[in-house]
Design an enzyme around this catalytic site. Structure first.
Site, mmCIF file in Angstrom:
data_model
loop_
_atom_site.group_PDB
_atom_site.id
_atom_site.type_symbol
_atom_site.label_atom_id
_atom_site.label_comp_id
_atom_site.label_asym_id
_atom_site.label_seq_id
_atom_site.Cartn_x
_atom_site.Cartn_y
_atom_site.Cartn_z
ATOM 1 N N ARG A 20 0.829 -1.205 0.000
ATOM 2 C CA ARG A 20 0.000 0.000 0.000
ATOM 3 C C ARG A 20 0.869 1.263 0.000
ATOM 4 N NH1 ARG A 20 -3.499 -0.375 5.000
ATOM 5 N NH2 ARG A 20 -1.587 -1.329 5.747
ATOM 6 N N ASN A 38 -6.173 -2.813 2.642
ATOM 7 C CA ASN A 38 -6.137 -4.254 2.786
ATOM 8 C C ASN A 38 -7.553 -4.798 2.876
ATOM 9 O OD1 ASN A 38 -3.340 -4.438 2.835
ATOM 10 N ND2 ASN A 38 -3.204 -4.398 5.054
#
EC number: 3.6.1.7
Length: 95
Positions: A20, A38
């Site tokens: 990320r 996530n």
């Protein structure tokens, strides 16, 4: 010019490897707004809003990801509407 909006769902070893963070870095460099988060099943969801050329560049990068990740698959889906008020132009969040 109308912004394009895409959701990407990335499968593989993409959690706990900085995926990320690196996605945000790539998106910011491209001027793309959105987020990376996530999912509970081990995948990562990416919302990308911006110029279609830049989004396609991000899509190409997502298929490889950072060196710490192993991407197996990226599902790409264009969406019509999103709550763009959740981020400023060029802002990319990690959720």
């Amino acid at each position: 010019m109308r912004n394009s909006r895409f959701i990407f769902v990335v499968s593989g070893i993409v959690q706990c490897v900085g995926f990320r963070y690196h996605t945000r870095k790539q998106a910011q460099a491209l001027g793309i707004s959105g987020y990376a988060k996530n999912l509970s099943d081990g995948r990562v969801e990416v919302l990308a809003v911006g110029d279609i050329v830049q989004i396609n560049t991000l899509y190409d990068w997502l298929q490889i990801g950072p060196a710490s990740a192993k991407v197996d698959r990226v599902i790409k889906r264009e969406i019509e509407d999103t709550n763009e008020q959740m981020f400023s132009s060029g802002e990319f969040k990690i959720l």
